[in-house]
Design a protein around this motif. Structure first.
Motif, mmCIF file in Angstrom:
data_model
loop_
_atom_site.group_PDB
_atom_site.id
_atom_site.type_symbol
_atom_site.label_atom_id
_atom_site.label_comp_id
_atom_site.label_asym_id
_atom_site.label_seq_id
_atom_site.Cartn_x
_atom_site.Cartn_y
_atom_site.Cartn_z
ATOM 1 N N PRO A 158 0.847 -1.192 0.000
ATOM 2 C CA PRO A 158 0.000 0.000 0.000
ATOM 3 C C PRO A 158 0.888 1.251 0.000
ATOM 4 N N PRO A 159 0.490 2.312 -0.706
ATOM 5 C CA PRO A 159 1.345 3.503 -0.755
ATOM 6 C C PRO A 159 1.478 4.139 0.623
ATOM 7 N N THR A 160 2.569 4.862 0.821
ATOM 8 C CA THR A 160 2.787 5.535 2.097
ATOM 9 C C THR A 160 2.854 7.038 1.851
ATOM 10 N N LYS B 75 -1.485 9.980 8.829
ATOM 11 C CA LYS B 75 -0.588 9.714 7.688
ATOM 12 C C LYS B 75 0.203 8.424 7.930
ATOM 13 N N GLN B 76 0.510 7.748 6.833
ATOM 14 C CA GLN B 76 1.285 6.516 6.870
ATOM 15 C C GLN B 76 2.773 6.862 6.760
ATOM 16 N N VAL C 136 4.862 4.506 13.621
ATOM 17 C CA VAL C 136 5.399 4.224 12.280
ATOM 18 C C VAL C 136 4.863 2.866 11.806
ATOM 19 N N ARG C 137 4.432 2.813 10.547
ATOM 20 C CA ARG C 137 3.760 1.598 10.054
ATOM 21 C C ARG C 137 4.706 0.421 9.882
ATOM 22 N N PHE D 275 6.985 1.705 -2.239
ATOM 23 C CA PHE D 275 6.132 2.368 -1.236
ATOM 24 C C PHE D 275 5.475 3.645 -1.742
ATOM 25 N N ARG D 276 5.994 4.242 -2.820
ATOM 26 C CA ARG D 276 5.403 5.417 -3.476
ATOM 27 C C ARG D 276 5.076 6.565 -2.509
#
Ligand SMILES: [Zn+2]
Length: 231
Positions: free
Chosen positions: A3-5, A33-34, A74-75, A104-105
């Motif tokens: 999934p994008p971060t 936010k991720q 933090v994820r 991770f984009r």
């Protein structure tokens, strides 16, 4: 596909992010936010304790980093596992970073400023330079790394980079509400706090962050050199 971060924080060592950007990370995660960390070395030379082997120190520092990341929400923490004091600006290292940026984009990348004068850990200087080059142009261009493209890692445009440790500060982030979590995260790095010359870490940090916030409407700041990338 991951999934994008929103944010990718790329550090040379376990603890760099807690010194450099943790107050802002805590604010971002509180906003939903991720945030993902990439830690390039295992920090296995950061001690003056001659009874500690490099392997043991590396394990301790990995655990400390995970604990700090948990405090901050933090994820995920990606450990690249290079030896401390070994980073070089090589095509291989750059590609490792490009791979992660494409996977991770992130919209924002945060790392250490490579251009700080003069005393600056070589790993910091190299990490900052390699991350900057990886963001622009290597992660962006589809003809760079056809093998990554074939794996499904599409080019990615990062929108902005924040550099901590900058001599040339042009962006201050309000960390008044999250300063305590920065300190709590930093305290997870027990092996490093022990090494720190000043036993009053919290007071020292509060003074520094207050100085960074001079001229702003808020009390405590994280300070960066911010670069916006061309769209
Ligand atoms: Zn460091």
């Amino acid at each position: 596909m991951k999934p994008p971060t929103d944010v990718m924080v790329i550090t040379a060592h376990p603890d760099d992010a807690e010194f450099g950007v943790a107050g802002t990370v805590a604010r971002w995660t509180a906003e939903g936010k991720q945030v993902v960390y990439v830690v390039c070395t295992n920090g296995d030379k950061g001690t003056s304790d001659r009874s500690l082997s490099a392997d043991t120190l590396g394990e301790i520092r990995g655990r400390e980093q995970l604990a700090a990341a948990r405090v901050l929400g933090v994820r995920e923490v990606v450990f690249l596992g290079h030896p401390d004091q070994s980073l070089e600006d090589t095509p291989e290292f750059r590609k490792e970073i490009v791979r992660l940026i494409r996977a991770f984009r992130p919209r924002i990348v945060v790392t250490c400023d490579p251009y700080r004068r003069y005393i600056w850990h070589r790993d910091h200087r190299v990490t900052g330079q390699v991350v900057l080059d990886a963001v622009f142009p290597f992660a962006r261009d589809h003809l760079a790394y056809p093998d990554l493209l074939a794996e499904g890692l599409e080019p990615h445009k990062v929108e902005e980079i924040l550099f901590w440790g900058a001599d040339d500060i042009n962006y201050r982030s309000d960390i008044t509400a999250t300063f305590d979590r920065k300190v709590a995260a930093l305290r997870c790095h027990e092996s490093q706090i022990r090494e720190f010359a000043n036993p009053h870490v919290e007071e020292w940090l509060r003074e520094r962050c207050a100085k960074m916030a001079e001229g702003e409407t808020f009390e405590l700041a994280g300070a960066f050199h911010r670069v916006e990338l061309p769209k």
